[in-house]
Design an enzyme around this catalytic site. Structure first.
Site, PDB file in Angstrom:
ATOM      1  N   TRP A  71       0.815  -1.223   0.000  1.00  0.00           N
ATOM      2  CA  TRP A  71       0.000   0.000   0.000  1.00  0.00           C
ATOM      3  C   TRP A  71       0.851   1.277   0.000  1.00  0.00           C
ATOM      4  CZ3 TRP A  71       1.983   2.499   4.004  1.00  0.00           C
ATOM      5  CH2 TRP A  71       2.480   1.743   5.077  1.00  0.00           C
ATOM      6  N   LYS A  83      -2.698  -8.564  -7.552  1.00  0.00           N
ATOM      7  CA  LYS A  83      -3.473  -8.335  -6.336  1.00  0.00           C
ATOM      8  C   LYS A  83      -2.869  -7.138  -5.615  1.00  0.00           C
ATOM      9  CE  LYS A  83      -3.048  -9.282  -2.160  1.00  0.00           C
ATOM     10  NZ  LYS A  83      -3.664  -8.025  -1.612  1.00  0.00           N
ATOM     11  N   GLY A  97       6.662  -6.330  -0.538  1.00  0.00           N
ATOM     12  CA  GLY A  97       5.996  -6.234   0.757  1.00  0.00           C
ATOM     13  C   GLY A  97       6.922  -6.696   1.856  1.00  0.00           C
ATOM     14  N   GLU A 118      10.771  -8.160  -3.435  1.00  0.00           N
ATOM     15  CA  GLU A 118      11.210  -6.840  -2.967  1.00  0.00           C
ATOM     16  C   GLU A 118      10.668  -6.691  -1.555  1.00  0.00           C
ATOM     17  OE1 GLU A 118      13.244  -5.383  -6.430  1.00  0.00           O
ATOM     18  OE2 GLU A 118      13.104  -4.718  -4.357  1.00  0.00           O
ATOM     19  N   LEU A 119      11.523  -6.941  -0.562  1.00  0.00           N
ATOM     20  CA  LEU A 119      11.013  -7.145   0.792  1.00  0.00           C
ATOM     21  C   LEU A 119      11.407  -6.000   1.732  1.00  0.00           C
ATOM     22  CD1 LEU A 119      11.686 -10.995   0.931  1.00  0.00           C
ATOM     23  CD2 LEU A 119       9.639  -9.780   0.153  1.00  0.00           C
ATOM     24  N   CYS A 176      10.417   1.513   1.950  1.00  0.00           N
ATOM     25  CA  CYS A 176      11.288   0.369   2.237  1.00  0.00           C
ATOM     26  C   CYS A 176      12.745   0.792   2.358  1.00  0.00           C
ATOM     27  CB  CYS A 176      11.159  -0.660   1.140  1.00  0.00           C
ATOM     28  SG  CYS A 176      11.565   0.026  -0.471  1.00  0.00           S
ATOM     29  N   GLU A 234      12.345  -2.632  11.452  1.00  0.00           N
ATOM     30  CA  GLU A 234      11.954  -1.617  10.473  1.00  0.00           C
ATOM     31  C   GLU A 234      10.847  -0.767  11.089  1.00  0.00           C
ATOM     32  OE1 GLU A 234       9.998  -3.149   6.968  1.00  0.00           O
ATOM     33  OE2 GLU A 234      10.981  -1.640   5.746  1.00  0.00           O
TER      34      GLU A 234
HETATM   35  N1  NAD Z   1      11.642  -3.783  -1.266  1.00  0.00           N
HETATM   36  C1  NAD Z   1      10.736  -2.964  -1.750  1.00  0.00           C
HETATM   37  O1  NAD Z   1      10.820  -2.472  -2.894  1.00  0.00           O
HETATM   38  C2  NAD Z   1       9.538  -2.625  -0.902  1.00  0.00           C
HETATM   39  C3  NAD Z   1       8.665  -1.649  -1.369  1.00  0.00           C
HETATM   40  C4  NAD Z   1       7.552  -1.327  -0.563  1.00  0.00           C
HETATM   41  C5  NAD Z   1       7.329  -1.970   0.651  1.00  0.00           C
HETATM   42  N2  NAD Z   1       8.196  -2.918   1.067  1.00  0.00           N
HETATM   43  C6  NAD Z   1       8.008  -3.567   2.359  1.00  0.00           C
HETATM   44  O2  NAD Z   1       6.608  -3.894   2.559  1.00  0.00           O
HETATM   45  C7  NAD Z   1       6.303  -3.798   3.941  1.00  0.00           C
HETATM   46  C8  NAD Z   1       5.118  -2.877   4.148  1.00  0.00           C
HETATM   47  O3  NAD Z   1       4.096  -3.136   3.200  1.00  0.00           O
HETATM   48  P1  NAD Z   1       2.844  -3.980   3.637  1.00  0.00           P
HETATM   49  O4  NAD Z   1       2.472  -3.702   5.050  1.00  0.00           O
HETATM   50  O5  NAD Z   1       1.775  -3.816   2.611  1.00  0.00           O
HETATM   51  O6  NAD Z   1       3.427  -5.460   3.528  1.00  0.00           O
HETATM   52  P2  NAD Z   1       2.629  -6.825   3.615  1.00  0.00           P
HETATM   53  O7  NAD Z   1       3.624  -7.872   3.349  1.00  0.00           O
HETATM   54  O8  NAD Z   1       1.805  -6.923   4.836  1.00  0.00           O
HETATM   55  O9  NAD Z   1       1.571  -6.784   2.380  1.00  0.00           O
HETATM   56  C9  NAD Z   1       2.046  -6.673   1.057  1.00  0.00           C
HETATM   57  C10 NAD Z   1       1.007  -7.294   0.127  1.00  0.00           C
HETATM   58  O10 NAD Z   1       0.923  -8.680   0.423  1.00  0.00           O
HETATM   59  C11 NAD Z   1      -0.436  -9.047   0.669  1.00  0.00           C
HETATM   60  N3  NAD Z   1      -0.431 -10.165   1.597  1.00  0.00           N
HETATM   61  C12 NAD Z   1      -0.314 -10.146   2.946  1.00  0.00           C
HETATM   62  N4  NAD Z   1      -0.324 -11.402   3.445  1.00  0.00           N
HETATM   63  C13 NAD Z   1      -0.446 -12.238   2.377  1.00  0.00           C
HETATM   64  C14 NAD Z   1      -0.532 -13.651   2.210  1.00  0.00           C
HETATM   65  N5  NAD Z   1      -0.468 -14.484   3.262  1.00  0.00           N
HETATM   66  N6  NAD Z   1      -0.674 -14.162   0.955  1.00  0.00           N
HETATM   67  C15 NAD Z   1      -0.732 -13.332  -0.117  1.00  0.00           C
HETATM   68  N7  NAD Z   1      -0.656 -11.984  -0.035  1.00  0.00           N
HETATM   69  C16 NAD Z   1      -0.522 -11.456   1.204  1.00  0.00           C
HETATM   70  C17 NAD Z   1      -1.066  -7.788   1.187  1.00  0.00           C
HETATM   71  O11 NAD Z   1      -2.472  -7.828   1.011  1.00  0.00           O
HETATM   72  C18 NAD Z   1      -0.410  -6.742   0.296  1.00  0.00           C
HETATM   73  O12 NAD Z   1      -1.052  -6.700  -0.948  1.00  0.00           O
HETATM   74  C19 NAD Z   1       7.545  -3.249   4.617  1.00  0.00           C
HETATM   75  O13 NAD Z   1       8.297  -4.289   5.169  1.00  0.00           O
HETATM   76  C20 NAD Z   1       8.328  -2.615   3.472  1.00  0.00           C
HETATM   77  O14 NAD Z   1       9.717  -2.557   3.731  1.00  0.00           O
HETATM   78  C21 NAD Z   1       9.316  -3.263   0.326  1.00  0.00           C
HETATM   79  O1  LIG Z   2       9.023   1.636  -0.484  1.00  0.00           O
HETATM   80  C1  LIG Z   2       9.688   1.227  -1.383  1.00  0.00           C
HETATM   81  C2  LIG Z   2       9.885   1.979  -2.656  1.00  0.00           C
HETATM   82  O2  LIG Z   2      10.446   1.087  -3.584  1.00  0.00           O
HETATM   83  C3  LIG Z   2      10.761   3.170  -2.412  1.00  0.00           C
HETATM   84  S1  LIG Z   2      11.104   4.076  -3.862  1.00  0.00           S
HETATM   85  O3  LIG Z   2       9.965   5.006  -4.060  1.00  0.00           O
HETATM   86  O4  LIG Z   2      11.227   3.130  -5.001  1.00  0.00           O
HETATM   87  O5  LIG Z   2      12.352   4.800  -3.603  1.00  0.00           O
END
Ligand code: NAD
Ligand SMILES: O=C[C@H](O)CS(=O)(=O)O
Length: 487
Positions: free
Chosen positions: A159, A183, A237, A259-260, A293, A390
């Site tokens: 999100w 999704k 996520g 991308e975690l 992230c 984090e």
């Molecule tokens: N590395 C990157 O580029 C990057 C970018 C953005 C966010 N993030 C990371 O994402 C996290 C925050 O985002 P968030 O709260 O939405 O993460 P999240 O993992 O809770 O959710 C991410 C997505 O996964 C879905 N999801 C959750 N549980 C699931 C399951 N069991 N099966 C399938 N789908 C599922 C959610 O509905 C959402 O669409 C932070 O850790 C952040 O660092 C990483």
């Molecule tokens: O939250 C993660 C995003 O990938 C950061 S950025 O906007 O790509 O820098």
């Protein structure tokens, strides 16, 4: 329903998008989309689940043949048209994003343009998928390599960047010749649905890009990670969920891109330009209310410049105006949910309970919405959760170090490895430290490191694969070797 004034209100979509059709949930159910600035329901969206996901996967598989019979140049033209439409509607897309995610309008607009840049980039890269003719081991054979699309791709996105995290997957997938079922996060489906509407207007053939809004992420995810027609799962996520999806995908040996989570350190050395370090750290820490992230998550500052750095950072933070992202006066918006506020509050309370001191902020803002005060906190040590977890919120924990080795050890003392930043004017130190930092991306005297032209991604438990740049297509291609004999 949605009552925001837009230039093009038809960009508000409240149903799922499958095989070129807008569909209600098979169950007829809907879910609320909440404005985090005030807790109000801004839309009711069709609550799709496993059955609709299966339909989207089959439609994607069937659309592959259509896409395979379209040249790379024509694919490029379709993507370019999609890019042009996203740019044309950038203000409406920013408006939708700010309402459902909370970020201030200027950041939302910045994200739409950033997200569009991935479409622009891969519209061009679609024409640059090359093969190889290899030296042969015998005179009567020729060895060649061609790149082919991996097939049906499943995408699951977060999100915090409701547009850019989607286009960073959909654009390369389509450019590579794949079809993709997305999704989005249930907190921010409207941006994803608007992107699908514009992709349809661009003429991208039906079935190639479907969107499954829904609250049952587990059920949708189980379909996306287990269906035999899905050949790849790309996820952005949390590391926790990424591990689950990798395990689920392993049962049918799907390729994955992950991308975690992150835990970015900022290392400020004694010879750094402190004003530049404060400026860069401020930007990296508080962008999107600290919900990115690659946010500066741990500020590691040399003892000799610690007090100056903390004083200057605190002063900058004191000028923030917390408010609804749609209001021009706001310079920081809310967190995504009340749970997110409580998580940040718990992290700060843990540190204070173990002896840390809050220089500014340090509490949730009372009143409507999910706001947490921008915070600078000092006197930290490695026993505190802020040294390991984090934050994903507007909290800047400032740690002290004495030597380069100590700073590097502190920076690497995490399971994460996404982004890190260093500030120093010593060229030798730039190289020594950058090479020893266990991260996928390192900013040197710079924290604005993201663009469509760089390989974005992490190592260790921050994931695998890269998004953007010339490397970004690899995750959506298979390498085929052909041996021509009897020549
Ligand atoms: N590395 C990157 O580029 C990057 C970018 C953005 C966010 N993030 C990371 O994402 C996290 C925050 O985002 P968030 O709260 O939405 O993460 P999240 O993992 O809770 O959710 C991410 C997505 O996964 C879905 N999801 C959750 N549980 C699931 C399951 N069991 N099966 C399938 N789908 C599922 C959610 O509905 C959402 O669409 C932070 O850790 C952040 O660092 C990483
Ligand atoms: O939250 C993660 C995003 O990938 C950061 S950025 O906007 O790509 O820098």
């Amino acid at each position: 329903m949605f009552n925001a004034a837009l230039n093009d209100s038809t960009l508000f979509k409240f149903q799922g998008f499958i095989n070129g059709e807008w569909v209600a949930a098979d169950s007829g159910e809907e879910f609320d989309v909440i404005n985090p600035a005030n807790g109000e329901c801004i839309a009711k969206v069709a609550n799709l689940g496993a059955s609709e996901t299966q339909k989207a996967i089959v439609a994607a598989h069937e659309a592959l043949e259509v896409w395979a019979n379209i040249t790379a140049k024509e694919k490029s033209i379709y993507l370019r048209k999609w890019y042009d439409l996203v740019i044309e509607h950038q203000n409406d897309l920013a408006h939708i994003m700010s309402l459902e995610q909370g970020k201030i309008l200027s950041e939302a607009l910045g994200e739409v343009i950033y997200g569009a840049s991935y479409i622009e980039w891969f519209a061009e890269e679609a024409k640059r998928i090359y093969g190889d003719l290899l030296p042969s081991t015998t005179l009567n054979r020729r060895s060649l390599v061609m790149k082919q699309p991996i097939g049906v791709v499943a995408a699951i996105t977060p999100w915090n960047f409701p547009t850019a995290m989607i286009t960073r997957k959909v654009a390369p997938a389509l450019a590579a010749g794949c079809a993709i079922v997305l999704k989005p996060a249930a907190e921010t489906p409207l941006s994803a649905l608007a992107l699908a509407e514009l992709a349809q207007r661009a003429g991208i053939p039906k079935g190639l890009f479907s969107v499954i809004p829904g609250t049952d992420a587990v059920a949708i995810g189980e379909q996306l990670t287990s269906h035999k027609l899905v050949k790849k799962v790309t996820f952005t996520g949390s590391t926790r969920v990424g591990k689950l999806l990798m395990a689920q995908s392993a049962q049918t040996v799907k390729r994955t891109s992950m991308e975690l989570g992150g835990n970015a350190p900022v290392l400020v050395f004694s010879d750094a330009d402190i004003d530049k370090a404060v400026e860069g750290t401020f930007a990296a820490k508080f962008r999107n209310a600290g919900q990115t992230c690659i946010c500066a998550n741990r500020l590691l500052v040399h003892a000799s410049v610690y007090d100056e750095f903390v004083t200057k950072l605190t002063e900058k933070v004191s000028h923030f105006v917390l408010g609804n992202g749609m209001e021009a006066s706001s310079t920081m918006g809310p967190l995504i949910t009340n749970d997110a506020v409580e998580n940040v509050s718990d992290l700060v309370a843990d540190a204070v309970g173990k002896g840390a001191t809050v220089n500014i902020g340090g509490a949730a803002r009372e009143g409507e919405g999910y706001f947490y005060q921008p915070t600078v906190i000092c006197g930290l040590d490695q026993t505190m959760r802020l040294s390991k977890e984090e934050v994903f919120g507007p909290v800047a924990p400032v740690f002290k170090f004495e030597s380069d080795d100590e700073a590097i050890a502190m920076a690497n003392d995490t399971e994460f490895g996404l982004a890190a930043y260093i500030f120093t004017n010593d060229q030798s130190r730039c190289w020594r430290v950058s090479e020893r930092l266990e991260y996928g991306m390192v900013g040197v005297n710079e924290t604005a490191i993201s663009s469509e032209m760089i390989p974005f991604g992490g190592i260790k438990e921050s994931g695998q694969g890269r998004e953007g740049s010339k490397y970004g297509l690899d995750d959506y291609l298979e390498t085929k070797y052909i041996c021509l004999g009897n020549i």
